[in-house]
Design a protein around this motif. Structure first.
Motif, PDB file in Angstrom:
ATOM      1  N   ASP A   2       9.697  62.760  24.277  1.00  0.00           N
ATOM      2  CA  ASP A   2       8.864  63.385  25.301  1.00  0.00           C
ATOM      3  C   ASP A   2       9.419  63.009  26.679  1.00  0.00           C
ATOM      4  O   ASP A   2       9.203  61.903  27.173  1.00  0.00           O
ATOM      5  CB  ASP A   2       7.425  62.904  25.157  1.00  0.00           C
ATOM      6  N   VAL A   3      10.142  63.946  27.280  1.00  0.00           N
ATOM      7  CA  VAL A   3      10.813  63.687  28.559  1.00  0.00           C
ATOM      8  C   VAL A   3       9.797  63.368  29.648  1.00  0.00           C
ATOM      9  O   VAL A   3      10.046  62.519  30.520  1.00  0.00           O
ATOM     10  CB  VAL A   3      11.678  64.904  28.962  1.00  0.00           C
ATOM     11  N   ILE A   4       8.643  64.021  29.613  1.00  0.00           N
ATOM     12  CA  ILE A   4       7.644  63.815  30.656  1.00  0.00           C
ATOM     13  C   ILE A   4       7.119  62.378  30.632  1.00  0.00           C
ATOM     14  O   ILE A   4       6.971  61.733  31.676  1.00  0.00           O
ATOM     15  CB  ILE A   4       6.489  64.820  30.498  1.00  0.00           C
ATOM     16  N   SER A   5       6.839  61.856  29.435  1.00  0.00           N
ATOM     17  CA  SER A   5       6.344  60.478  29.322  1.00  0.00           C
ATOM     18  C   SER A   5       7.394  59.473  29.775  1.00  0.00           C
ATOM     19  O   SER A   5       7.084  58.488  30.451  1.00  0.00           O
ATOM     20  CB  SER A   5       5.929  60.179  27.877  1.00  0.00           C
ATOM     21  N   ILE A   6       8.652  59.725  29.398  1.00  0.00           N
ATOM     22  CA  ILE A   6       9.735  58.837  29.828  1.00  0.00           C
ATOM     23  C   ILE A   6       9.875  58.875  31.342  1.00  0.00           C
ATOM     24  O   ILE A   6      10.005  57.832  32.000  1.00  0.00           O
ATOM     25  CB  ILE A   6      11.055  59.247  29.143  1.00  0.00           C
ATOM     26  N   ALA A   7       9.838  60.084  31.911  1.00  0.00           N
ATOM     27  CA  ALA A   7       9.949  60.225  33.367  1.00  0.00           C
ATOM     28  C   ALA A   7       8.793  59.526  34.073  1.00  0.00           C
ATOM     29  O   ALA A   7       8.973  58.890  35.120  1.00  0.00           O
ATOM     30  CB  ALA A   7       9.991  61.703  33.746  1.00  0.00           C
ATOM     31  N   GLY A   8       7.590  59.637  33.502  1.00  0.00           N
ATOM     32  CA  GLY A   8       6.433  58.979  34.104  1.00  0.00           C
ATOM     33  C   GLY A   8       6.576  57.472  34.128  1.00  0.00           C
ATOM     34  O   GLY A   8       6.220  56.810  35.113  1.00  0.00           O
ATOM     35  N   THR A   9       7.106  56.896  33.045  1.00  0.00           N
ATOM     36  CA  THR A   9       7.308  55.446  32.984  1.00  0.00           C
ATOM     37  C   THR A   9       8.344  54.994  34.009  1.00  0.00           C
ATOM     38  O   THR A   9       8.147  54.004  34.721  1.00  0.00           O
ATOM     39  CB  THR A   9       7.752  55.028  31.576  1.00  0.00           C
ATOM     40  N   ILE A  10       9.451  55.722  34.080  1.00  0.00           N
ATOM     41  CA  ILE A  10      10.498  55.373  35.041  1.00  0.00           C
ATOM     42  C   ILE A  10       9.966  55.509  36.471  1.00  0.00           C
ATOM     43  O   ILE A  10      10.210  54.645  37.330  1.00  0.00           O
ATOM     44  CB  ILE A  10      11.737  56.267  34.837  1.00  0.00           C
ATOM     45  N   LEU A  11       9.225  56.590  36.716  1.00  0.00           N
ATOM     46  CA  LEU A  11       8.693  56.835  38.055  1.00  0.00           C
ATOM     47  C   LEU A  11       7.728  55.731  38.482  1.00  0.00           C
ATOM     48  O   LEU A  11       7.637  55.402  39.674  1.00  0.00           O
ATOM     49  CB  LEU A  11       7.995  58.194  38.094  1.00  0.00           C
ATOM     50  N   ALA A  12       7.023  55.137  37.529  1.00  0.00           N
ATOM     51  CA  ALA A  12       6.085  54.059  37.846  1.00  0.00           C
ATOM     52  C   ALA A  12       6.817  52.878  38.497  1.00  0.00           C
ATOM     53  O   ALA A  12       6.348  52.298  39.481  1.00  0.00           O
ATOM     54  CB  ALA A  12       5.367  53.596  36.577  1.00  0.00           C
ATOM     55  N   PRO A  70       4.371  62.863  17.427  1.00  0.00           N
ATOM     56  CA  PRO A  70       4.545  63.632  16.185  1.00  0.00           C
ATOM     57  C   PRO A  70       4.573  65.120  16.476  1.00  0.00           C
ATOM     58  O   PRO A  70       3.875  65.603  17.365  1.00  0.00           O
ATOM     59  CB  PRO A  70       3.320  63.237  15.357  1.00  0.00           C
ATOM     60  N   GLN A  71       5.404  65.818  15.726  1.00  0.00           N
ATOM     61  CA  GLN A  71       5.540  67.265  15.928  1.00  0.00           C
ATOM     62  C   GLN A  71       4.381  67.984  15.236  1.00  0.00           C
ATOM     63  O   GLN A  71       4.423  68.236  14.025  1.00  0.00           O
ATOM     64  CB  GLN A  71       6.884  67.746  15.382  1.00  0.00           C
ATOM     65  N   LEU A  72       3.340  68.263  15.991  1.00  0.00           N
ATOM     66  CA  LEU A  72       2.164  68.931  15.459  1.00  0.00           C
ATOM     67  C   LEU A  72       2.342  70.439  15.595  1.00  0.00           C
ATOM     68  O   LEU A  72       2.437  70.961  16.705  1.00  0.00           O
ATOM     69  CB  LEU A  72       0.912  68.473  16.206  1.00  0.00           C
ATOM     70  N   GLN A  73       2.413  71.120  14.475  1.00  0.00           N
ATOM     71  CA  GLN A  73       2.650  72.567  14.476  1.00  0.00           C
ATOM     72  C   GLN A  73       1.570  73.245  13.650  1.00  0.00           C
ATOM     73  O   GLN A  73       1.785  73.595  12.477  1.00  0.00           O
ATOM     74  CB  GLN A  73       4.045  72.872  13.914  1.00  0.00           C
ATOM     75  N   PRO A  74       0.390  73.445  14.238  1.00  0.00           N
ATOM     76  CA  PRO A  74      -0.711  74.057  13.479  1.00  0.00           C
ATOM     77  C   PRO A  74      -0.393  75.446  12.968  1.00  0.00           C
ATOM     78  O   PRO A  74      -0.820  75.825  11.872  1.00  0.00           O
ATOM     79  CB  PRO A  74      -1.863  74.075  14.490  1.00  0.00           C
ATOM     80  N   ALA A  75       0.382  76.231  13.723  1.00  0.00           N
ATOM     81  CA  ALA A  75       0.722  77.582  13.268  1.00  0.00           C
ATOM     82  C   ALA A  75       1.554  77.518  11.996  1.00  0.00           C
ATOM     83  O   ALA A  75       1.370  78.310  11.064  1.00  0.00           O
ATOM     84  CB  ALA A  75       1.468  78.332  14.366  1.00  0.00           C
ATOM     85  N   LEU A 210      -3.308  62.254  21.636  1.00  0.00           N
ATOM     86  CA  LEU A 210      -2.498  62.576  20.459  1.00  0.00           C
ATOM     87  C   LEU A 210      -3.307  62.434  19.174  1.00  0.00           C
ATOM     88  O   LEU A 210      -3.169  63.235  18.247  1.00  0.00           O
ATOM     89  CB  LEU A 210      -1.263  61.671  20.411  1.00  0.00           C
ATOM     90  N   ILE A 211      -4.150  61.417  19.120  1.00  0.00           N
ATOM     91  CA  ILE A 211      -4.991  61.200  17.940  1.00  0.00           C
ATOM     92  C   ILE A 211      -5.944  62.361  17.748  1.00  0.00           C
ATOM     93  O   ILE A 211      -6.160  62.843  16.623  1.00  0.00           O
ATOM     94  CB  ILE A 211      -5.767  59.868  18.071  1.00  0.00           C
ATOM     95  N   THR A 212      -6.524  62.847  18.833  1.00  0.00           N
ATOM     96  CA  THR A 212      -7.433  63.993  18.759  1.00  0.00           C
ATOM     97  C   THR A 212      -6.721  65.226  18.235  1.00  0.00           C
ATOM     98  O   THR A 212      -7.253  65.963  17.388  1.00  0.00           O
ATOM     99  CB  THR A 212      -8.029  64.294  20.148  1.00  0.00           C
ATOM    100  N   LYS A 213      -5.501  65.456  18.701  1.00  0.00           N
ATOM    101  CA  LYS A 213      -4.728  66.612  18.244  1.00  0.00           C
ATOM    102  C   LYS A 213      -4.369  66.475  16.762  1.00  0.00           C
ATOM    103  O   LYS A 213      -4.415  67.462  16.013  1.00  0.00           O
ATOM    104  CB  LYS A 213      -3.462  66.766  19.086  1.00  0.00           C
ATOM    105  N   GLN A 214      -4.016  65.256  16.346  1.00  0.00           N
ATOM    106  CA  GLN A 214      -3.709  65.039  14.934  1.00  0.00           C
ATOM    107  C   GLN A 214      -4.923  65.347  14.053  1.00  0.00           C
ATOM    108  O   GLN A 214      -4.796  65.966  12.999  1.00  0.00           O
ATOM    109  CB  GLN A 214      -3.273  63.592  14.711  1.00  0.00           C
ATOM    110  N   THR A 215      -6.081  64.918  14.500  1.00  0.00           N
ATOM    111  CA  THR A 215      -7.300  65.152  13.736  1.00  0.00           C
ATOM    112  C   THR A 215      -7.595  66.645  13.628  1.00  0.00           C
ATOM    113  O   THR A 215      -8.020  67.143  12.572  1.00  0.00           O
ATOM    114  CB  THR A 215      -8.492  64.432  14.389  1.00  0.00           C
TER     115      THR A 215
END
Length: 246
Positions: A2-12, A70-75, A210-215
């Protein structure tokens, strides 16, 4: 990843360093071993006391989900459920047996096995929903470890600042050291607040999302399997499960 999460950590970290420079502070002033020990080790010690070992272990294991979710692909899952439905209509529920071993997800394997065994729809719902709820609660407890860390670390920062000021007060006879000593004392506060608001609390919130989406994806699976057990045709199942997609 997840590039966005990595970028957010670095930006912090960049924000702290650039902010210090723009304020005219020497970057080296942000490093203080005593403050680091008090805030980081103090927060960890509080979490060790607060949290059960298995929950803490689960929380550490879940950290990777933030950067590699995790790669959540409901479709895709809906398409697979429809495929199972078509097989069951052509070959009967026993026709799904060869597909059980091909699945990696334990929940999917258990659900298909219940179908093959001829379990009643309500029995399937009861067994699978219990497992989903148990897993969700365990994951949420683990995610809360980071939120608790976000509560403890600012307090540790205040403790570090007070201890630093106490050390400064013992040497009031040398005014030249006061400014440097006070600045060093407040480094602990920076550590505590930054650790909480730039890392721990966002990580906790991200994990809960993420947990909510997994559920939600697991609920699609359960509804699909129950529809197959009830004998619904593939088009009906597809129409029902499409309601979960937004």
């Amino acid at each position: 990843m997840d590039v966005i999460s990595i970028a957010g950590t670095i930006l912090a970290f960049v924000v702290l360093i650039v902010g210090a420079i723009l304020k005219g502070t020497d970057v080296s002033a942000l490093w203080n071993p005593a403050a680091f020990v008090i805030v980081f080790i103090g927060t960890i010690s509080a979490l060790l006391l607060h949290t059960q070992g298995k929950v803490l272990k689960r929380a550490i294991g879940m950290l990777g989900m933030v950067y590699k979710p995790p790669q959540l692909q409901p479709a895709n899952l809906i398409s697979r459920v429809i495929g199972w439905s078509e097989i069951s209509r052509r070959q009967g529920l026993l026709g799904l047996e060869p597909h059980i071993d091909a699945e990696d997800d334990p929940l999917v394997k258990k659900g298909l096995q219940l179908l093959v065994d001829g379990s009643e729809p309500e029995a399937i719902r009861s067994v699978l929903e219990l497992e989903v709820e148990t897993r969700e609660q365990a994951d949420l407890h683990a995610a809360k470890v980071y939120e608790q860390g976000g509560i403890y670390s600012p307090t540790m920062g205040i403790i570090g600042a007070v201890l630093g000021l106490m050390a400064v007060m013992r040497d009031l006879t040398d005014p030249a050291k006061l400014g440097h000593g006070i600045a060093a004392a407040f480094v602990a506060t920076i550590y505590g607040i930054s650790l909480a608001n730039l890392l721990l609390l966002p990580i906790g919130a991200r994990l809960k999302s993420l947990i909510t989406k997994q559920t939600q994806v697991r609920e699609i699976l359960i509804e699909g399997l129950i529809s197959i057990a009830e004998g619904d045709n593939p088009r009906q199942i597809e129409s029902k499960l499409q309601g979960y997609l937004v």
